[in-house]
Motif scaffolding. Structure first.
Motif, short mmCIF file in Angstrom:
data_model
loop_
_atom_site.label_atom_id
_atom_site.label_comp_id
_atom_site.label_asym_id
_atom_site.label_seq_id
_atom_site.Cartn_x
_atom_site.Cartn_y
_atom_site.Cartn_z
N ILE A 1 0.86 -1.19 0.00
CA ILE A 1 0.00 0.00 0.00
C ILE A 1 0.89 1.24 0.00
N ASP A 2 0.53 2.22 -0.82
CA ASP A 2 1.27 3.47 -0.92
C ASP A 2 0.44 4.61 -0.34
N LEU A 3 1.09 5.42 0.51
CA LEU A 3 0.46 6.61 1.09
C LEU A 3 1.28 7.84 0.70
N HIS A 4 0.61 8.91 0.29
CA HIS A 4 1.26 10.16 -0.08
C HIS A 4 0.98 11.22 0.99
N PHE A 5 2.01 11.96 1.36
CA PHE A 5 1.84 13.04 2.34
C PHE A 5 2.93 14.07 2.10
N GLY A 6 2.85 15.19 2.78
CA GLY A 6 3.83 16.25 2.64
C GLY A 6 4.13 16.89 3.98
N THR A 7 5.37 17.44 4.12
CA THR A 7 5.76 18.16 5.34
C THR A 7 6.36 19.51 4.96
N SER A 8 6.55 20.33 5.94
CA SER A 8 7.07 21.68 5.72
C SER A 8 8.53 21.63 5.28
#
Length: 459
Positions: A336-343
């Motif tokens: 399973i692939d999850l996409h997210f972002g940080t500062s």
């Protein structure tokens, strides 16, 4: 046809003669007394049953922690109480007449009534093995008629009368007696085939040495073979010529082949699916927008149950000709692939390490296979990442495990001061007058105002 009418006429004459002889016998004093005793037994059994049924019902309702099959048989016996009581009273009366009178003719009618009533009672009890209610009633009435005619001595005359009712087409002769025999023999063979198929299916379904697809294929093949054999053996047993039936079935098959191409295609596709083991019961598949696990494989369709409880019946042809994602074809492991972002202010090395730890903290995420986190790009307001991890139970759902990993990321980032940016918009009004309250309330633009400028920034 004239011979058939003559046979039927002779059979009817025999029945009429039997009725006349017995009518003369019944008017004699000894037989009249027996008829009176039989009527008295009927009345007494009806009164006793009417008195006992409410009490038996109350007793059955008071039973607790009893198996359902015991309660079912108690209800069956309760419904046959009147017939059982009549049979008991008739046999008691027959025994009493045997003590009072030496000649059997003085108790013949009572013994006959008791025998027929006993046969009726056991027929109704034995017919409970037939689960289908409609078929059970047919069995009960058929056996009841047969037992009554047998004990009255009218079986041969009735058979001759039924054999006299016939339809002829050239050399082909179809009698009502042959039809009844065919229905009885074929029904018994079908019932036996059903019992054998059910027993074999249970044993095959629990055999872990056979793959699920081969279990379904074996069961389907066994059912088709047994029912086909029962049908043709039943027709052959009563004297039907199957040559004409083979020609007729061939012609019908050609016509159905053109008219039912889709149905035949689904049937053949179902056999191919079972043989190549591309999908099997329990597999998790995706077909278009449908995601779920296979509940059963049918002859025409595959039953797919989704996480929201909907059951989709997908034609077998769609699984053969379309693109199907089988999440558990060769093994049960699913990535399973999850996409997210940080500062941009957060260290990517720390973010990657914390993301992997957060994924491994979820129960369904496999610890034996490594979770990885990579940077996928530098976005407008965040550094973009992809988190990859493995599970081995897709049948339990994908959305819920994704949600749990997202929650773990949220908690881990919050504890370690990692911020998740989101777009913010700032509106500036340049060199003009502020909008008037009146125009602001009506929603009309202010002519004196100039266009605004907007810019995006990251938190």
């Amino acid at each position: 046809m004239n011979g058939d009418l003559g046979t039927l006429a002779r059979s009817l004459e025999g029945l009429i003669a039997w009725i006349r002889i017995n009518a003369r016998v019944l008017v004699q004093p000894a037989q009249t007394l027996q008829l009176g005793v039989i009527v008295l037994c009927i009345v007494l059994s009806w009164l006793f049953a009417a008195w006992a049924r409410p009490r038996v019902d109350a007793w059955i309702r008071g039973l607790e922690n009893r198996p359902k099959w015991q309660l079912r048989w108690l209800v069956v016996l309760r419904n046959r109480m009147g017939l059982a009581i009549f049979a008991i009273l008739a046999w008691i009366a027959a025994g009493t007449f045997a003590q009072l009178y030496t000649f059997p003719s003085r108790r013949y009618l009572i013994v006959l009534a008791a025998t027929i009533a006993t046969a009726w009672f056991f027929i109704r009890i034995a017919a409970q093995v037939v689960r289908n209610r409609f078929l059970r009633q047919i069995v009960i009435w058929g056996l009841t008629a047969y037992a009554t005619l047998y004990y009255l001595g009218l079986l041969d005359e009735t058979a001759k009368a039924l054999d006299g009712i016939a339809i002829e087409f050239g050399d082909f002769r179809l009698t009502l007696l042959a039809i009844i025999k065919a229905v009885i023999v074929t029904g018994l063979l079908f019932y036996g085939a059903r019992l054998i198929a059910q027993t074999a299916s249970q044993r095959i379904s629990t055999n872990q040495d056979i793959s699920p697809s081969m279990r379904v294929l074996t069961v389907k093949f066994l059912q088709v073979s047994l029912y086909s054999a029962a049908f043709f053996i039943g027709l052959k047993a009563v004297g039907f010529d199957l040559t004409g039936l083979a020609v007729l079935s061939g012609a019908i098959g050609v016509g159905l082949g053109f008219g039912l191409q889709k149905v035949v295609s689904n049937l053949v596709s179902g056999i191919i699916i079972l043989m190549d083991k591309s999908v099997k019961p329990g597999d998790v598949i995706s077909l278009g927008d449908t995601f779920g696990w296979i509940a059963s494989l049918g002859a025409r369709y595959v039953s797919v149950v989704t996480r929201d409880g909907k059951e989709y019946l997908i034609p077998n042809e769609d699984l053969i000709t379309g693109q199907v994602v089988n999440w558990s074809h060769s093994n049960e492991f699913v990535r399973i692939d999850l996409h997210f972002g940080t500062s941009y202010h957060d260290d990517p090395h720390v973010v990657r390490k914390l993301a992997v730890e957060a994924a491994h903290s979820v129960d369904r995420v496999l610890k034996s296979r490594p979770a990885v986190c990579h940077i996928t790009g530098f976005g407008d307001s965040s550094v973009d990442y992809i988190l990859r991890f493995w599970i081995r139970d897709p049948v339990e759902g994908l959305t819920n495990v994704k949600g749990n990993v997202y929650l773990a990321l949220w908690d881990t980032f919050k504890e370690n001061g990692i911020s998740i940016p989101f777009p913010q918009r700032e509106v500036k009004i340049l060199g003009g007058t502020m909008p008037s309250p009146a125009r602001e309330q009506t929603g009309q633009p202010d002519p004196s105002s100039r266009g605004g400028d907007s810019s995006a920034g990251g938190a």
